[in-house]
Design a protein around this motif. Structure first.
Motif, PDB file in Angstrom:
ATOM      1  N   THR A  46       0.796  -1.168   0.098  1.00 41.59           N
ATOM      2  CA  THR A  46      -0.005   0.191   0.049  1.00 41.59           C
ATOM      3  C   THR A  46       1.075   1.227  -0.021  1.00 41.59           C
ATOM      4  N   GLN A  93      -8.954  -6.771  -7.766  1.00 44.08           N
ATOM      5  CA  GLN A  93      -9.809  -7.249  -6.801  1.00 44.08           C
ATOM      6  C   GLN A  93      -8.409  -7.320  -5.391  1.00 44.08           C
ATOM      7  N   GLU A  94      -7.290  -7.819  -5.630  1.00 47.85           N
ATOM      8  CA  GLU A  94      -6.437  -7.673  -4.505  1.00 47.85           C
ATOM      9  C   GLU A  94      -5.991  -6.464  -4.322  1.00 47.85           C
ATOM     10  N   ARG A 124      -7.764  -3.529  -4.777  1.00 53.08           N
ATOM     11  CA  ARG A 124      -9.087  -2.916  -4.020  1.00 53.08           C
ATOM     12  C   ARG A 124      -8.928  -3.227  -2.610  1.00 53.08           C
ATOM     13  N   ASP A 125      -8.812  -4.658  -2.247  1.00 54.48           N
ATOM     14  CA  ASP A 125      -8.980  -5.018  -1.107  1.00 54.48           C
ATOM     15  C   ASP A 125      -7.829  -4.292  -0.277  1.00 54.48           C
ATOM     16  N   ARG A 126      -6.431  -4.191  -0.836  1.00 57.82           N
ATOM     17  CA  ARG A 126      -5.533  -3.484   0.137  1.00 57.82           C
ATOM     18  C   ARG A 126      -5.697  -1.894   0.344  1.00 57.82           C
ATOM     19  N   TYR A 184      -8.373  -0.622   0.420  1.00 55.89           N
ATOM     20  CA  TYR A 184      -9.603  -0.412   1.503  1.00 55.89           C
ATOM     21  C   TYR A 184      -9.102  -0.689   2.883  1.00 55.89           C
ATOM     22  N   GLN A 185      -8.054  -1.505   3.161  1.00 58.39           N
ATOM     23  CA  GLN A 185      -7.457  -1.967   4.292  1.00 58.39           C
ATOM     24  C   GLN A 185      -6.800  -0.658   4.711  1.00 58.39           C
ATOM     25  N   ASP A 203      -9.362   2.189   5.815  1.00 58.32           N
ATOM     26  CA  ASP A 203      -9.880   1.814   7.022  1.00 58.32           C
ATOM     27  C   ASP A 203      -8.861   2.223   8.289  1.00 58.32           C
ATOM     28  N   ARG A 247     -17.178   3.769  -0.952  1.00 59.00           N
ATOM     29  CA  ARG A 247     -17.046   2.278  -0.915  1.00 59.00           C
ATOM     30  C   ARG A 247     -17.094   1.380  -1.828  1.00 59.00           C
ATOM     31  N   ALA A 294     -15.266  -1.339  -7.840  1.00 61.83           N
ATOM     32  CA  ALA A 294     -16.083  -2.623  -7.784  1.00 61.83           C
ATOM     33  C   ALA A 294     -16.608  -2.823  -8.775  1.00 61.83           C
TER      34      ALA A 294
END
Length: 428
Positions: A357, A390-391, A393-395, A397-398, A401, A412, A416
């Motif tokens: 990130t 997707q990977e 995107r997940d990172r 938002y990690q 947050d 959010r 997507a």
């Protein structure tokens, strides 16, 4: 090389981050920079509007290359100012930057060059603009004819909303461009130009609306991702042939302008697959830069120097190198953005960022006690990297947050449900 970056937002932080990795970038200076950029070089107390002060500094310190981030200094002629002083600077001249600063001028050039774009009317009187609505159908696209930080477009669902947008623009002293409404999927293609050719970077997509589901008012951009799965080689070749090349050519041959710098094509890929130009910008996009540069493997300092000196021939045959990975950026906005924002909130940033990130500062400042607080509507960009979208995107938002401040707002749904196949109807 000694490099000066003009600006202090998320785009400029991304530029500084990549340039700091260049084997030819020896020293980095940033005016005014931000707390995140301060870790990469020396920040300066010189405003982006102080063209004379910037040029004096560049001459005194023997800066080898100045890179301009924001559109404001470009529109005011910073490139011409530097060149008259014998300084090397990356960006379009004031005449070339008119492509962003004057939407009516850009539209007229597109028509002359047969570049695909929406039907339009330019109106410099409010009464004429209201009367022109009769030639269009709802939803109406009302564009303020000037620099508006990405927030000068209103999609009016009825004539009353259109009249209100027109009145607001003229109240601000701006004329308007009224356009047909385009449907499709938006794409940003940023090309580096040397006056003769335009070499595109990987395509990106940004998210302009303030809230999930593309609801709410336009913003400067609430997030982005790259690459874009539905932009394949064939489509990129069409964009090169039908959009980028004709604009560089008509500027040079008809306007006498050698366009050097970034030519940003904001495009709508219509349902039949045809690209259509929504707008041109004359600089790196924000937040697109934050996802394009982490994927760039070519040396950015060399690329921009070649552009500034008018010779991109080393890249003409091969283009620029990109990793093939994915990047997603999520904007962390201050409370109230894009309206009246609440600033000065203390930002809590983790001591160690999650793996893969990046955190780019945008609207932040450091207080004398070393605390970092919000100082702008778009405060930070949380960027995730991954082998697929997707990977990444997940990172993203990690990290989004994990960073906290009072009133923090983030969409959010950035990146997507992105797929090459046709998607539900989307329009700018």
């Amino acid at each position: 090389m000694k490099i000066l970056i003009v600006g202090g937002g998320g785009r400029e932080h991304a530029l500084a981050w990549h340039l700091a990795q260049s084997p030819v970038a020896h020293e980095l200076y940033m005016a005014p920079g931000n707390p995140g950029m301060a870790a990469l070089g020396q920040t300066l107390d010189i405003a982006v509007s102080d063209l004379t002060g910037l040029a004096i500094f560049a001459a005194r310190e023997k800066i080898d290359l100045t890179i301009v981030g924001p559109e404001g200094p470009l529109a005011r002629g910073i490139v011409d100012h530097f060149q008259r002083a014998g300084l090397t600077i990356f960006g379009p001249s004031q005449a070339a930057a008119r492509l962003e600063a004057d939407k009516a001028y850009a539209k007229s050039l597109m028509v002359q060059a047969n570049v695909p774009t929406a039907r339009y009317r330019f109106c410099n009187q409010e009464a004429d603009a209201v009367a022109a609505l009769a030639d269009f159908h709802a939803p109406y696209v009302i564009k303020e004819n000037g620099l508006a930080a990405g927030k000068g477009v209103t999609i009016a669902q009825n004539e009353d909303e259109a009249r209100a947008a027109i009145h607001k623009a003229f109240h601000k002293g701006m004329s308007v461009v009224i356009e047909d409404f385009l449907r499709g999927r938006e794409v940003s293609v940023l090309a580096i130009c040397d006056g003769l050719c335009a070499i595109p970077m990987v395509a990106a997509q940004d998210f302009k609306k303030a809230y999930d589901g593309d609801a709410g008012p336009n913003t400067g951009g609430m997030g982005s991702y790259a690459p874009v799965p539905f932009v394949d080689d064939a489509l990129m070749q069409r964009i090169q042939r039908e959009v980028l090349d004709p604009m560089i050519t008509i500027l040079r041959e008809e306007e006498g302008v050698r366009y050097r710098g970034v030519l940003y094509a904001g495009l709508m890929i219509q349902h039949n697959g045809d690209p259509c130009v929504v707008e041109f910008n004359a600089r790196f996009g924000d937040p697109e830069t934050q996802v394009i540069l982490p994927l760039l493997e070519s040396d950015l300092a060399d690329m921009l120097l070649c552009s500034a000196t008018g010779d991109l021939s080393p890249y003409a045959d091969t283009g620029f190198d990109f990793s093939g990975c994915s990047a997603v950026s999520v904007v962390l906005a201050s409370e109230g953005y894009p309206g009246e924002v609440t600033l000065g909130a203390t930002i809590d940033i983790p001591a160690a960022l999650p793996p893969e990130t990046l955190l780019f500062h945008a609207g932040t400042k450091r207080l004398p006690n070393r605390t970092i607080v919000t100082s702008g509507g778009r405060a930070l960009n949380a960027v995730g990297l991954g082998s697929n979208l997707q990977e990444a995107r997940d990172r993203a938002y990690q990290l989004a947050d994990a960073v906290n401040f009072a009133g923090k707002h983030a969409r959010r749904d950035i990146a997507a449900n992105v797929a090459p196949a046709p998607q539900p109807e989307h329009a700018y």
